[in-house]
Design a protein around this motif. Sequence first.
Motif, PDB file in Angstrom:
ATOM      1  N   LYS A  29      -0.466   3.754  -2.531  1.00 11.05           N
ATOM      2  CA  LYS A  29      -1.268   2.504  -2.379  1.00 11.05           C
ATOM      3  C   LYS A  29      -1.049   1.672  -3.625  1.00 11.05           C
ATOM      4  CE  LYS A  29      -4.871   4.153   0.887  1.00 11.05           C
ATOM      5  NZ  LYS A  29      -4.049   5.739   1.149  1.00 11.05           N
TER       6      LYS A  29
ATOM      7  N   SER B 199      -4.359  -1.082  -2.816  1.00  7.78           N
ATOM      8  CA  SER B 199      -4.637  -1.266  -1.320  1.00  7.78           C
ATOM      9  C   SER B 199      -5.705  -0.170  -0.801  1.00  7.78           C
ATOM     10  CB  SER B 199      -3.204  -0.979  -0.286  1.00  7.78           C
ATOM     11  OG  SER B 199      -2.523   0.022  -0.915  1.00  7.78           O
TER      12      SER B 199
ATOM     13  N   GLU C  65      -2.318  -2.636   2.717  1.00  3.87           N
ATOM     14  CA  GLU C  65      -1.354  -1.796   2.272  1.00  3.87           C
ATOM     15  C   GLU C  65       0.158  -2.726   2.424  1.00  3.87           C
ATOM     16  OE1 GLU C  65      -2.684   2.845   3.163  1.00  3.87           O
ATOM     17  OE2 GLU C  65      -1.153   1.951   4.420  1.00  3.87           O
TER      18      GLU C  65
END
Length: 372
Positions: free
Chosen positions: A54, A365, A77
């Motif tokens: 992420k 993310s 993402e």
Amino acid sequence: MFGSEPEWFTIKNIAKIDTPALVVYPERVKENIRLLKSMVAGVEWLRPHVKTHKMAEVSQLLLAAGITKFKCATIAEAEMLGMAGAPDVLLAYQPVGPKIKRLRLLTETYPDTQYSCLIDNAHSAAEIGGIFDEAGRELPVFVDLNVGMNRTGIKPGPEALGLYLACQEIDGVKPIGLHAYDGHLRDTDFAERKRKSDVAFAPVAALAAEITGKGLPNPILVVGGSPTFPVHALRSGVECSPGTFIFWDWGYSQALPEQNFSFAALVLTRVISKPNNETLCLDLGHKSVAAENPFPRVIFLNAPDVQAISQSEEHLVVKVNPGNNYQVGDVFYGVPIHICPTCALYEQAYVAEAGEVKTTWKVVSRNRFITV
């Protein structure tokens, strides 16, 4: 099991790092990427999943290695990949509700990234198509196939073929491929895992042949995850989507012994109390390491005798040998059983190079929203 270099993980300026903490070791990340590339015929057959790390900086390491196609599970993402400059991003999720407009906005915000998504029914395909068509756009889509995971998707066969063909007629979407995730196949015995994967893949290949038999272009095949990566890596014309390889974890190191990736991210914790000579309390609670598995949830490289006995939100109580010399303030370096949800628990990761931390990377993310 702890290797010939037991101190590779030690951080010299550990006094500056508050715990619990997530630490990434970039050189080991790069080595994992090199190993990944060596297992396929070319980088064009790699579409790694970013759900594990992420982080934009890790995505940039993958891009620097020549990998241009990616897979993700959330809009955040997908945006992180757009921010990193990824050319090709598959949202391995069927967007519904507000997510459809968010995905369309992503395609407008990051025009240099080709986004695509999954669909497994005509109603969703029409809804997605309608929202993209009203903006004069067309979204590439992959038909999501259920090959035994029984989580999402449509079984490969006549109905799936009908859906693929129907999408040819829906304005706003363009079917370009098939997606099949066989994450339920986790046999430690590689031969058995391969046998089951081959069985699950056969109807996917048959469906792809039927599509080309209708005079359509060869569908892009995106298949597998970490457990079956070595199987699919040997297939011709298949894009592979492992994710955990980037950091690796204790669970897969035990379950998938044929894969020699290195631990490249650890959780750090300190002893905060020593109630008695056989018990320690660490600052590594449910909020600091993935807690969906039974104990042990983490293995400590510099304290292999530690055995977890209880855990709460901010505490991990462990049992140790009576003759131990552990003291309050000691730092333990842990390999999570499951690294993916562990990373999502941290806003940032410390970056350790040459045994020292000098910077951090944002786990950008982990949030459900960035800007879109």
